[in-house]
Enzyme design. Sequence first.
Site, PDB file in Angstrom:
ATOM      1  N   SER A 102       0.812  -1.213   0.000  1.00 23.58           N
ATOM      2  CA  SER A 102       0.000   0.000   0.000  1.00 23.58           C
ATOM      3  C   SER A 102       0.851   1.270   0.000  1.00 23.58           C
ATOM      4  CB  SER A 102      -0.951  -0.030   1.199  1.00 23.58           C
ATOM      5  OG  SER A 102      -1.879   1.013   1.155  1.00 23.58           O
ATOM      6  N   ASP A 241      -2.656   6.353  -3.522  1.00 24.71           N
ATOM      7  CA  ASP A 241      -1.464   5.741  -2.942  1.00 24.71           C
ATOM      8  C   ASP A 241      -1.002   4.587  -3.815  1.00 24.71           C
ATOM      9  OD1 ASP A 241      -3.512   3.971  -2.324  1.00 24.71           O
ATOM     10  OD2 ASP A 241      -2.672   3.416  -0.391  1.00 24.71           O
ATOM     11  N   ASP A 243      -1.251   1.393  -3.962  1.00 23.65           N
ATOM     12  CA  ASP A 243      -2.142   0.337  -4.458  1.00 23.65           C
ATOM     13  C   ASP A 243      -3.535   0.835  -4.800  1.00 23.65           C
ATOM     14  OD1 ASP A 243      -3.062   0.700  -1.833  1.00 23.65           O
ATOM     15  OD2 ASP A 243      -3.582  -1.416  -1.607  1.00 23.65           O
ATOM     16  N   ASP A 245      -6.034   2.316  -3.060  1.00 24.82           N
ATOM     17  CA  ASP A 245      -7.231   2.268  -2.225  1.00 24.82           C
ATOM     18  C   ASP A 245      -7.393   3.507  -1.349  1.00 24.82           C
ATOM     19  OD1 ASP A 245      -5.246   1.789  -0.369  1.00 24.82           O
ATOM     20  OD2 ASP A 245      -6.108  -0.080   0.406  1.00 24.82           O
TER      21      ASP A 245
END
Length: 446
Positions: A102, A241, A243, A245
């Site tokens: 992430s 960000d 990833d 999400d």
Amino acid sequence: MSERKYFGTDGIRGRVGEGAITPDFMLKLGWAAGRVLSKQGTNNVLIGKDTRISNYMLEAALEAGLAAAGLKANLMGPMPTPAVAYLTRTFRAEAGIVLSASHNPYYDNGIKFFSAMGTKLDDDLELAIEAELDRPLTCVDNAELGKAVRIDDAAGRYIEFCKSTVPYYMNLQGMKIVVDCANGATYDIAPSVFRELGAEVITIGVSPNGTNINEKCGATDTQLLVDTVVAEQADVGIALDGDGDRCIMVDHTGQVLDGDQLLFIIARDAMRQGRLKGGVVGTQMTNLGMELALGTLGIPFVRSKVGDRYVMEMLQEKGWLFGGEGSGHIICLDRTSTGDGIVAALQVLTASHHSELSLHEMARGMEKFPQVLINIRFKEGSDPLSNEQVKASVVAVEAELGRTGRVLLRKSGTEPLVRVMVEGDNQALVQKSAETIAEQVKLATE
């Protein structure tokens, strides 16, 4: 979560080459997950990843483990976490797997699982996978070994899904939008979504090289986005960000709007459009200003533990649709099954369309309380939160803040960090109070 040896609040995460983030562990984890998931039905699993260099290594090991258990791996390449959640449902797969850490630096990595419904894996399945990890690795018969195939149209499918989350009559023609993809998994997808909806898109953070993910860009470092929005005289900036999400936005003046402010805008629009269904779920970290602003609209608000996993659990418990965190995790269950940065940004732009107000104007409906967050790294095995001096400093600060402030100390669910948060109506006092407690936490970690 105390029963788990490997899984945390958001899957498994750590530094590459250490602990669970090694090729041999990923091989065993793929096999263990395959053993559990093979009992579900089709034996199909989707695998997506972000742009970290370590994902080439970890994906290969994971794929081998799944094959040994007899599962077919559908490889999608770089793909946002919420895209994997969505595509797991549309492909009728047993599970979706994401290799990503992430918002963490490139030298960290992790793995998370989604169920066939595109939600975080149930606790009992995570525990079952951990139980399998204690058994010796075996292979199914040769004729039953799994294989790997590539899905070439995954990105296109997800782009169309994102566009479908806004009303058919809405487009972004005439808008100039800066999109910062954090050199992560959305680097190709996010600009396409906004362009195909008609916006003029300026991109930053779209040149991943394996080691620059989240580096001085994206939702965790918005200065580059602020500077670009102001220099380009753009209408809005969107920061995702690594990833995809999380979403943080910037208005045309360069003001940064965090997840709490964006969630408020989305919930208020949902109420005005008759789509709210209940109230809003925040966390212990949610700014008090959002709670008060929602209260003036008559919208119920509750706090969960920190982490989108817990926000989701409370939404499901109450049957509500909207929740999120100040970090930019925003869940709109009337649109998708998990936190999605692109979808959240689109819902904010939809609210702007409905209200005929700019992002800057919509943000005026909520006044944030000063909030200071300080992170202190601690050694594994220590527990600074149980230190008597730390406890005493918290009591003293709470007494000084009175009824218009609050203190929250907690350990991160993904890193060895203690997070010290102080909030109140006096910026100077809040800053001083946070530093006082943080100093005691530092002393307790020495």
